[in-house]
Design a protein around this motif. Structure first.
Motif, PDB file in Angstrom:
ATOM      1  N   ALA A   1      -5.472 -20.619 -46.559  1.00  0.00           N
ATOM      2  CA  ALA A   1      -6.690 -20.923 -45.809  1.00  0.00           C
ATOM      3  C   ALA A   1      -6.617 -22.319 -45.201  1.00  0.00           C
ATOM      4  O   ALA A   1      -7.116 -22.580 -44.113  1.00  0.00           O
ATOM      5  CB  ALA A   1      -7.914 -20.810 -46.713  1.00  0.00           C
TER       6      ALA A   1
ATOM      7  N   LEU B   1     -14.110 -14.078 -41.362  1.00  0.00           N
ATOM      8  CA  LEU B   1     -13.193 -13.875 -40.239  1.00  0.00           C
ATOM      9  C   LEU B   1     -13.498 -12.582 -39.496  1.00  0.00           C
ATOM     10  O   LEU B   1     -13.476 -12.559 -38.264  1.00  0.00           O
ATOM     11  CB  LEU B   1     -11.748 -13.869 -40.741  1.00  0.00           C
ATOM     12  CG  LEU B   1     -11.195 -15.250 -41.133  1.00  0.00           C
ATOM     13  CD1 LEU B   1      -9.825 -15.117 -41.779  1.00  0.00           C
ATOM     14  CD2 LEU B   1     -11.127 -16.155 -39.911  1.00  0.00           C
TER      15      LEU B   1
ATOM     16  N   THR C   1      -7.963 -19.666 -39.697  1.00  0.00           N
ATOM     17  CA  THR C   1      -9.061 -19.961 -40.621  1.00  0.00           C
ATOM     18  C   THR C   1      -9.817 -21.245 -40.295  1.00  0.00           C
ATOM     19  O   THR C   1     -10.763 -21.591 -40.967  1.00  0.00           O
ATOM     20  CB  THR C   1      -8.521 -20.117 -42.045  1.00  0.00           C
ATOM     21  OG1 THR C   1      -7.632 -21.235 -42.064  1.00  0.00           O
ATOM     22  CG2 THR C   1      -7.785 -18.871 -42.500  1.00  0.00           C
TER      23      THR C   1
ATOM     24  N   TYR D   1     -13.526 -15.537 -46.845  1.00  0.00           N
ATOM     25  CA  TYR D   1     -12.778 -15.555 -45.581  1.00  0.00           C
ATOM     26  C   TYR D   1     -12.668 -14.171 -44.959  1.00  0.00           C
ATOM     27  O   TYR D   1     -12.671 -14.045 -43.730  1.00  0.00           O
ATOM     28  CB  TYR D   1     -11.391 -16.178 -45.790  1.00  0.00           C
ATOM     29  CG  TYR D   1     -11.427 -17.687 -45.671  1.00  0.00           C
ATOM     30  CD1 TYR D   1     -11.462 -18.290 -44.426  1.00  0.00           C
ATOM     31  CD2 TYR D   1     -11.462 -18.492 -46.804  1.00  0.00           C
ATOM     32  CE1 TYR D   1     -11.526 -19.656 -44.297  1.00  0.00           C
ATOM     33  CE2 TYR D   1     -11.531 -19.865 -46.686  1.00  0.00           C
ATOM     34  CZ  TYR D   1     -11.568 -20.452 -45.431  1.00  0.00           C
ATOM     35  OH  TYR D   1     -11.642 -21.807 -45.316  1.00  0.00           O
TER      36      TYR D   1
END
Lengths: 314, 287
Positions: A103, A49, A110, A45
């Motif tokens: 998440a 991201l 997310t 992530y």
């Protein structure tokens, strides 16, 4: 078929990085980590991201994944100050679940269960679609090699001996003047960084990450790899990761021969096979297929047989 | 609003308390956290489901059947898996128990799939008072948990086998020397704990849903309750269950309810740092 083999080999590569990191933390230093999925997710992530939301170049986002893994690992390791190893298991498992919950629930950031789409891939514009999977496999192989060399260097260095001393008896290591806490934090942080790296490489490979991939089950597969291969031995777990992946993937083809079971039942059987094998190996060859050389883990642990509560008190 | 949350918390606590007591008793003799406890609870839920919905028995008969059946399954897990591995390090046994949990969960999946099920029960109107609601089944769960707590207390405190169980948990070698047949006592402990897990499965089926992961969702609150109370202390487990049960429900006031499962972990982490031996536990001997 060869495309399938390449993709399978790439996944074995992710497994190998995770297994090497766990071996550094548990196999060499004796620190239990059941939050592997959490570090893996954190890496995936972070890189995903940063590249999707902020448009950072892939090289930097992957490096940032290592940094977040490093920091998270260091913080979790601080908990080990006062924790017995089996409690650390619960706490790390909790860390993994909390990362997954965040998440899943913070879906404005997310994308939650819908999955985060990641377009950026390293060196994507330099190769055509046909050869790119092979290039990516090479990249993952390079990462495995780098991690392997680092972990193996640590294992052979004076630091490696200190880590084994901590694993066998942290009180003795402390008495010998070793800074046990500092070593533990270093090792756990470094392991976390490697797991973050694996997560980032995974994210840019599949290009769509969602929380359900990062279930605690991941930790079991990695533990299985390390245990099958032989804890403390870096060569063995490369084999272990391959064996586990072969069982996981190989049993997919069972479906072609057994037509009275549906996909759900086949996947259940796959996990049952993994579980039974894990227990069987722990019983028959507790030190793995390729045991750690020279230093006998079994001999050291038989002393603990009768009084585990006292032996493990920290 | 918060009155309702306290009622939910007490129901939640009643669900956690019996398995937390069982986990604590098992930890006393095994000295490792058995991650398969959630799977045992799931076994109880599915045996009760099979007897109630499959064979059409009334729920109380199915519940007794689930307790007996789960006790046997749990005892077999010791005979087949854990007993041959006594003396291995706690971490090895912990990994084994996780593998066992996976096996049990997926054997259930193999036969029943991942569908969500429920018992065959007439729908009842919840009882309402002062703007709060509670179902008859939830009242049953609370009463039965209190009865169980008292029964376990009496068993441990006043019966021969209960005293033997405490002696074995305290020091197995010494108990053996004093003429206690420890392998018999250990088998008895597994059976008692198995019955408690089976009962929890029935409760879970009543208050939550029946699915292969139902026990897994309870595992962490159970750990949290047992550790909070002081691992190895059954009375601590009861107190710990009450605190964890309330804490989980009351977090809804500050966090979205989807984070409930994280509460147990946070309680464990904070507690282990401040007071590693729990609220009622004894500090361990350090070398």
């Amino acid at each position: 078929m060869s495309a399938y083999l390449i993709s399978m080999a790439t996944f074995v590569g992710f497994f190998m990085i995770l297994a090497l990191a766990l071996n550094l933390q548990w196999g060499m230093t004796g620190m239990v980590n059941f939050g592997i999925a959490g570090f893996y997710a954190l890496g995936a992530y972070t890189s995903g991201l940063l590249s999707v939301k902020l448009g950072w170049p892939v090289g930097i986002t992957i490096a940032m994944s290592c940094v977040t893994g490093l920091i998270a690992g260091g913080l979790v390791a601080l908990l080990s100050m006062r924790l017995r190893e089996d409690y650390l298991a619960i706490v790390t498992l909790g860390f993994g679940e909390i990362v997954r919950l965040i998440a899943l629930n913070e879906d404005q950031i997310t994308e939650g269960p819908r999955g985060l789409k990641i377009d950026a891939r390293p060196f994507a514009d330099m190769f055509d679609r046909e050869t790119y999977p092979l290039v990516y496999l090479g990249l993952v192989a390079l990462a495995v090699a780098v991690v392997f060399v680092i972990v193996e260097c640590i294992r052979r260095s004076p630091m490696g001996r200190t880590l084994r001393a901590i694993r066998e008896d942290d009180v003795v290591a402390e008495v010998l003047g070793k800074n046990v806490l500092r070593h533990r934090i270093q090792v756990f942080a470094l392991g976390g960084a490697f797991m973050g790296l694996a997560g980032a490489l995974y994210a840019h490979y599949v290009q769509n990450i969602s929380p359900e991939v990062f279930m605690p089950m991941v930790a079991i597969f990695i533990w299985m790899s390390v245990i099958v291969g032989g804890a403390g031995n870096n060569w063995g777990l490369l084999l272990g990761a391959g064996v586990v992946m072969t069982i996981l993937e190989g049993s997919r083809f069972m479906g072609d021969f057994i037509d009275f079971l549906d996909a759900e039942q086949l996947s259940a059987i796959r996990i049952i096979v993994i579980g039974v094998l894990l227990i069987a190996i722990l019983r028959v060859r507790p030190r793995g297929l390729i045991p750690e050389p020279k230093f006998s883990f079994a001999a050291a642990s038989t002393d603990q047989e009768r009084q585990p509560s006292i032996e493990n008190a920290k | 609003m918060s009155g309702q949350l306290i009622i939910n918390g007490i129901v939640n606590a009643s669900l956690i308390a019996p398995p937390a007591i069982a986990f604590s008793l098992l930890f006393g003799i095994l000295r490792f956290p058995n991650f398969a406890i959630g799977a045992y609870v799931t076994v109880g839920a599915f045996i009760a489901y099979a007897l109630n919905v499959g064979a059409g028995m009334p729920l109380w008969v199915a519940g007794l059947g689930a307790m007996a059946g789960t006790a046997v399954v749990v005892w077999l897990s010791d005979v087949l898996v854990f007993k041959p591995m006594r003396g291995h390090t706690p971490v090895t046994l912990l990994v084994v128990s996780i593998a066992l949990a996976l096996i049990i969960e997926h054997v259930i999946r193999l036969f029943y799939g991942a569908d969500v099920r429920g018992f065959d029960l007439p729908l009842e109107r919840p009882i309402k008072f002062a703007g709060m609601r509670i179902t008859g089944e939830q009242i049953d769960i609370i009463i039965m948990t209190i009865v169980i707590g008292i029964a376990i207390h009496l068993l441990l405190q006043y019966t021969r086998i209960g005293k033997a169980m405490r002696a074995t948990a305290d020091n197995e070698v010494l108990a053996e020397v004093r003429g206690i047949n420890t392998s018999y006592v250990i088998a008895f402990t597994w059976l008692v704990c198995g019955a408690l897990f089976g009962l929890t499965g029935v409760f879970a089926g009543l208050d939550l849903v029946i699915e292969p992961l139902v026990g897994w969702y309870l595992t962490i609150p159970i750990f949290a309750a047992a550790i909070l109370g002081g691992i190895g202390s059954p009375y601590g487990a009861m107190l710990g269950s009450l605190l964890v049960g309330l804490a989980e429900e009351l977090t809804v006031l500050v966090l979205p309810s989807s984070y409930k499962i994280g509460v147990g972990f946070v309680i464990i982490a904070v507690l282990l740092l401040i007071r590693p031996h729990g609220l009622l536990g004894q500090p361990e001997i350090k070398k």
